[in-house]
Motif scaffolding. Structure first.
Motif, PDB file in Angstrom:
ATOM      1  N   ILE A 122      31.797-100.518  -5.918  1.00 57.14           N
ATOM      2  CA  ILE A 122      31.387-101.892  -6.246  1.00 57.14           C
ATOM      3  C   ILE A 122      29.881-102.035  -6.167  1.00 57.14           C
ATOM      4  CG2 ILE A 122      31.430-104.271  -5.398  1.00 57.14           C
ATOM      5  CD1 ILE A 122      34.358-103.936  -4.755  1.00 57.14           C
ATOM      6  N   GLN A 123      29.280-101.467  -5.138  1.00 60.35           N
ATOM      7  CA  GLN A 123      27.823-101.569  -5.006  1.00 60.35           C
ATOM      8  C   GLN A 123      27.111-100.854  -6.152  1.00 60.35           C
ATOM      9  OE1 GLN A 123      26.254-100.546  -1.176  1.00 60.35           O
ATOM     10  NE2 GLN A 123      24.111-100.752  -1.823  1.00 60.35           N
ATOM     11  N   THR A 124      27.555 -99.656  -6.466  1.00 61.72           N
ATOM     12  CA  THR A 124      26.912 -98.881  -7.535  1.00 61.72           C
ATOM     13  C   THR A 124      27.135 -99.528  -8.899  1.00 61.72           C
ATOM     14  OG1 THR A 124      27.275 -96.845  -6.266  1.00 61.72           O
ATOM     15  CG2 THR A 124      26.718 -96.601  -8.587  1.00 61.72           C
ATOM     16  N   PHE A 125      28.365 -99.928  -9.178  1.00 63.26           N
ATOM     17  CA  PHE A 125      28.691-100.539 -10.466  1.00 63.26           C
ATOM     18  C   PHE A 125      27.941-101.849 -10.651  1.00 63.26           C
ATOM     19  CE2 PHE A 125      31.370-102.846 -13.511  1.00 63.26           C
ATOM     20  CZ  PHE A 125      31.599-101.861 -14.468  1.00 63.26           C
ATOM     21  N   ASP A 371      20.896 -99.570  -4.403  1.00 64.67           N
ATOM     22  CA  ASP A 371      22.315 -99.720  -4.743  1.00 64.67           C
ATOM     23  C   ASP A 371      22.871 -98.574  -5.578  1.00 64.67           C
ATOM     24  OD1 ASP A 371      22.491-102.261  -3.461  1.00 64.67           O
ATOM     25  OD2 ASP A 371      21.447-103.139  -5.156  1.00 64.67           O
ATOM     26  N   ILE A 372      22.019 -97.932  -6.361  1.00 65.13           N
ATOM     27  CA  ILE A 372      22.507 -96.824  -7.194  1.00 65.13           C
ATOM     28  C   ILE A 372      22.149 -95.481  -6.564  1.00 65.13           C
ATOM     29  CG2 ILE A 372      22.363 -95.729  -9.457  1.00 65.13           C
ATOM     30  CD1 ILE A 372      21.768 -98.503 -10.636  1.00 65.13           C
ATOM     31  N   TYR A 373      20.850 -95.206  -6.438  1.00 60.53           N
ATOM     32  CA  TYR A 373      20.419 -93.887  -5.966  1.00 60.53           C
ATOM     33  C   TYR A 373      20.891 -93.603  -4.538  1.00 60.53           C
ATOM     34  CZ  TYR A 373      17.483 -89.975  -4.598  1.00 60.53           C
ATOM     35  OH  TYR A 373      17.033 -88.756  -4.136  1.00 60.53           O
ATOM     36  N   THR A 375      23.181 -95.043  -2.748  1.00 60.90           N
ATOM     37  CA  THR A 375      24.642 -95.051  -2.600  1.00 60.90           C
ATOM     38  C   THR A 375      25.244 -93.746  -3.111  1.00 60.90           C
ATOM     39  OG1 THR A 375      24.678 -97.453  -2.854  1.00 60.90           O
ATOM     40  CG2 THR A 375      26.755 -96.295  -3.160  1.00 60.90           C
ATOM     41  N   ILE A 376      24.780 -93.295  -4.268  1.00 59.84           N
ATOM     42  CA  ILE A 376      25.290 -92.041  -4.820  1.00 59.84           C
ATOM     43  C   ILE A 376      24.924 -90.857  -3.924  1.00 59.84           C
ATOM     44  CG2 ILE A 376      25.075 -90.414  -6.745  1.00 59.84           C
ATOM     45  CD1 ILE A 376      24.768 -92.839  -8.591  1.00 59.84           C
ATOM     46  N   LYS A 377      23.682 -90.869  -3.417  1.00 56.30           N
ATOM     47  CA  LYS A 377      23.210 -89.766  -2.575  1.00 56.30           C
ATOM     48  C   LYS A 377      23.647 -89.899  -1.120  1.00 56.30           C
ATOM     49  CE  LYS A 377      20.833 -87.382  -5.616  1.00 56.30           C
ATOM     50  NZ  LYS A 377      21.148 -85.970  -5.928  1.00 56.30           N
ATOM     51  N   ASN A 378      24.273 -91.062  -0.793  1.00 56.16           N
ATOM     52  CA  ASN A 378      24.738 -91.310   0.565  1.00 56.16           C
ATOM     53  C   ASN A 378      23.604 -91.202   1.582  1.00 56.16           C
ATOM     54  OD1 ASN A 378      26.719 -92.024   2.393  1.00 56.16           O
ATOM     55  ND2 ASN A 378      27.233 -89.890   2.885  1.00 56.16           N
ATOM     56  N   LYS A 379      22.493 -91.871   1.278  1.00 55.08           N
ATOM     57  CA  LYS A 379      21.318 -91.843   2.149  1.00 55.08           C
ATOM     58  C   LYS A 379      20.973 -93.241   2.634  1.00 55.08           C
ATOM     59  CE  LYS A 379      19.194 -87.738   0.081  1.00 55.08           C
ATOM     60  NZ  LYS A 379      17.997 -87.191  -0.576  1.00 55.08           N
ATOM     61  N   LYS A 380      21.973 -93.991   3.023  1.00 49.05           N
ATOM     62  CA  LYS A 380      21.744 -95.346   3.482  1.00 49.05           C
ATOM     63  C   LYS A 380      20.908 -95.363   4.754  1.00 49.05           C
ATOM     64  CE  LYS A 380      23.489 -97.812   0.374  1.00 49.05           C
ATOM     65  NZ  LYS A 380      22.584 -98.605  -0.440  1.00 49.05           N
ATOM     66  N   ASN A 381      20.236 -96.533   4.934  1.00 43.81           N
ATOM     67  CA  ASN A 381      19.416 -96.812   6.112  1.00 43.81           C
ATOM     68  C   ASN A 381      18.108 -96.029   6.117  1.00 43.81           C
ATOM     69  OD1 ASN A 381      21.396 -98.588   7.187  1.00 43.81           O
ATOM     70  ND2 ASN A 381      22.522 -96.806   7.962  1.00 43.81           N
ATOM     71  N   GLN A 382      17.781 -95.319   5.023  1.00 43.88           N
ATOM     72  CA  GLN A 382      16.454 -94.732   4.938  1.00 43.88           C
ATOM     73  C   GLN A 382      15.527 -95.811   4.393  1.00 43.88           C
ATOM     74  OE1 GLN A 382      16.809 -91.567   1.984  1.00 43.88           O
ATOM     75  NE2 GLN A 382      15.686 -92.829   0.551  1.00 43.88           N
ATOM     76  N   ASN A 383      14.218 -95.555   4.442  1.00 43.38           N
ATOM     77  CA  ASN A 383      13.263 -96.523   3.926  1.00 43.38           C
ATOM     78  C   ASN A 383      13.401 -96.608   2.416  1.00 43.38           C
ATOM     79  OD1 ASN A 383      10.668 -97.608   2.868  1.00 43.38           O
ATOM     80  ND2 ASN A 383      10.208 -97.675   5.062  1.00 43.38           N
ATOM     81  N   SER A 384      13.706 -97.819   1.910  1.00 46.70           N
ATOM     82  CA  SER A 384      14.015 -97.993   0.491  1.00 46.70           C
ATOM     83  C   SER A 384      12.821 -98.441  -0.340  1.00 46.70           C
ATOM     84  CB  SER A 384      15.137 -99.036   0.335  1.00 46.70           C
ATOM     85  OG  SER A 384      16.273 -98.657   1.046  1.00 46.70           O
ATOM     86  N   ILE A 385      11.689 -98.676   0.286  1.00 45.55           N
ATOM     87  CA  ILE A 385      10.575 -99.307  -0.421  1.00 45.55           C
ATOM     88  C   ILE A 385      10.066 -98.437  -1.563  1.00 45.55           C
ATOM     89  CG2 ILE A 385       8.217-100.143  -0.189  1.00 45.55           C
ATOM     90  CD1 ILE A 385       8.896-101.082   2.598  1.00 45.55           C
TER      91      ILE A 385
END
Length: 527
Positions: A122-125, A371-373, A375-385
């Motif tokens: 859902i997040q990626t789509f 939401d895309i990169y 989520t697909i790479k499963n790298k949540k909680n890293q710095n997203s800036i």
């Protein structure tokens, strides 16, 4: 052209923008700062940012142009915007979005949906819908501002697009949502004051409210024959029930934009930037005043432009601008208003464009980066800036490229279509996420996908303007549209796609298991 006066006004405007953007940059230290302003935004800033993002050059120039061509029936959109886009959105959706978003530590709208239903899909789509679909909306906003700059400053249209793109890209990249919302508050104030002054000057020029409205009503004999053939009845009356214009105005413009505003990702995320429901309550009045004073003024002025042009140029607006409705408001401002006000109103148009564009670019950037990169790479909680900034640059380039190739009279149509797609894809599951605890992952996915597919199918194969324009139906099936019988070719897909999404979502949910009770309790804790 008074180059000195114009230069002073623009320089002061850019200095203010730069100062506000600098403050935002200094206060942006983390991903939460960059995407949600640390959830401590002042209610005035939140309400003005929401309104300035909602009301763009598409509303002022595009829909004002529709009023210039077809009349004041579009004022019903103002009523719906205030009741649905502000009151319903703030009171019934905003408060729960803020609380549930805080419970789930969500930083974006797709992440809000994804975490509510524990679904990476859902997040990626959702992120893909935003990143792929929003460039069209951003492009038409860019076109609206570019057309006004072209008319008022006699600059090359492509140069105007480039200047605007570079300017907004700069402060969004460095300031994030703080840069967006702080500058939105400044720009929203300029827009509101300018549009109210425009309405007052227009009525004063035409002899007063009662006199001008009566004269416009009496001008019905000069109402375009092609508009009459489609069901138009005059500039101060509503189109004939069931006519092509009626269907387009009601389903695409009024319902599509009025209802579609509830599911706009760049608007919904504003509710997650404030600390408590008290701030949301305080924002309702300010938001309502902003909508009434801005688009209400633009639509009335658009219709009244016909009276002005007929009196002074012996022709109606659509003929004066050579058939391109996107030029009606800019041409009227340039012809009818004092030179100093043309320059001031240029700032209002720039503000409307920059405020909406900045939110669109930020939404696309966060969609691509978080939401895309991630989520697909499963790298949540890293710095997203960093990833978000790259996404913003790509979004700016896409919108600029589209603005160079889209046809004339596209502003209002492009806005309506994007709002309709968002409503079809997001509205049922968004409301369900807030109010229906039984709604589960399977039902939400089914509703999201079915709404998106239904909306796109209607746009590509049934809805005449987009189906013929894109040519996919012709290429695949050898005919312009699948259904020629009226009124279907002029009925917006939102009328069918939203109910389809809702029905599929409910049925699939009831046929599958509920989500875990502890997760639901977490989501609705304190709601």
């Amino acid at each position: 052209m008074d180059v000195i006066l114009l230069s002073i006004i623009i320089i002061l405007y850019f200095i203010l923008l730069a100062y506000v953007g600098y403050i935002a940059w200094k206060r942006t230290k983390s991903s939460e700062d960059f995407m949600l302003a640390d959830r401590k935004t002042h209610p005035y800033i939140m309400a003005l940012s929401y309104g300035a993002t909602f009301i763009s050059t598409a509303a002022i120039v595009g829909f004002g142009g529709i009023a210039g061509q077809f009349g004041m029936g579009i004022l019903w959109l103002v009523v719906l915007n205030i009741f649905v886009g502000i009151f319903i959105a703030f009171v019934f959706l905003g408060k729960r979005t803020r609380k549930i978003g805080h419970n789930l530590d969500s930083l974006t709208f797709p992440e809000f949906l994804g975490r509510r239903f524990k679904s990476k899909f859902i997040q990626t789509f959702s992120g893909l819908i935003i990143f792929v679909g929003m460039p069209i909306y951003a492009a038409v906003v860019l076109i609206g501002a570019g057309r006004f700059m072209e008319t008022a400053l006699t600059l090359d249209f492509n140069l105007c697009l480039l200047i605007l793109s570079i300017l907004v890209c700069t402060y969004v990249i460095f300031g994030g949502i703080k840069g967006v919302m702080y500058t939105d508050a400044l720009q929203g104030t300029i827009i509101l004051i300018s549009l109210i002054v425009l309405l007052i000057i227009t009525y004063w020029t035409l002899g007063g409210v009662e006199s001008a409205n009566l004269a416009l009503t009496n001008l019905v004999s000069h109402y375009p024959a092609e508009a009459i053939a489609l069901g138009g009845t005059g500039w101060t009356s509503f189109p004939s029930f069931g006519s092509p214009i009626w269907w387009n105005l009601v389903t695409t413009v009024i319902i599509g934009v009025g209802i579609g505003a509830l599911a706009q990702p760049q608007l919904a995320v504003r509710f997650m930037t404030v600390e408590s429901n008290k701030e949301i309550n305080r924002g309702v009045l300010m938001g309502g005043i902003f909508i009434a004073g801005t688009v209400g003024s633009a639509y009335i002025v658009g219709a009244l432009s016909n009276l002005y042009f007929f009196r002074f140029f012996n022709d109606i607006s659509i003929n004066i601008v050579g058939g391109n409705i996107d030029k009606i408001i800019p041409s009227f401002i340039n012809a009818a208003l004092p030179e100093w006000f043309v320059y001031v109103f240029l700032l209002a148009i720039l503000s409307a464009a920059l405020s909406t564009l900045s939110s669109q670019y930020l939404a696309q950037g966060t969609s691509l980066g978080r939401d895309i990169y991630e989520t697909i790479k499963n790298k949540k909680n890293q710095n997203s800036i960093t990833l978000t900034r790259i996404g913003i640059i790509i979004a700016v380039i896409l919108a600029f490229a589209l603005s160079l190739i889209l046809p004339g009279s596209i502003i209002a149509q492009g806005t309506s279509l994007f709002f309709g797609v968002c409503a079809s894809a997001f509205l049922p599951i968004f409301i369900g996420a807030l109010y229906w605890k039984r709604l589960n992952r399977q039902g939400a996915i089914a509703g999201l996908v079915s709404g998106t597919v239904a909306s796109l199918f209607w746009l590509l194969f049934i809805f005449k303007k987009t189906a013929i324009g894109l040519g996919i139906c012709k290429f695949l099936l050898g005919q312009d549209i699948l259904i020629n019988a009226m009124p279907w070719p002029v009925v917006d897909g939102i009328i069918f796609a939203v109910p389809i999404s809702l029905i599929v979502m409910v049925v699939v949910t009831l046929l599958t298991k509920p989500m875990e009770k502890n997760h639901i309790d977490l989501c609705f804790n304190g709601v």
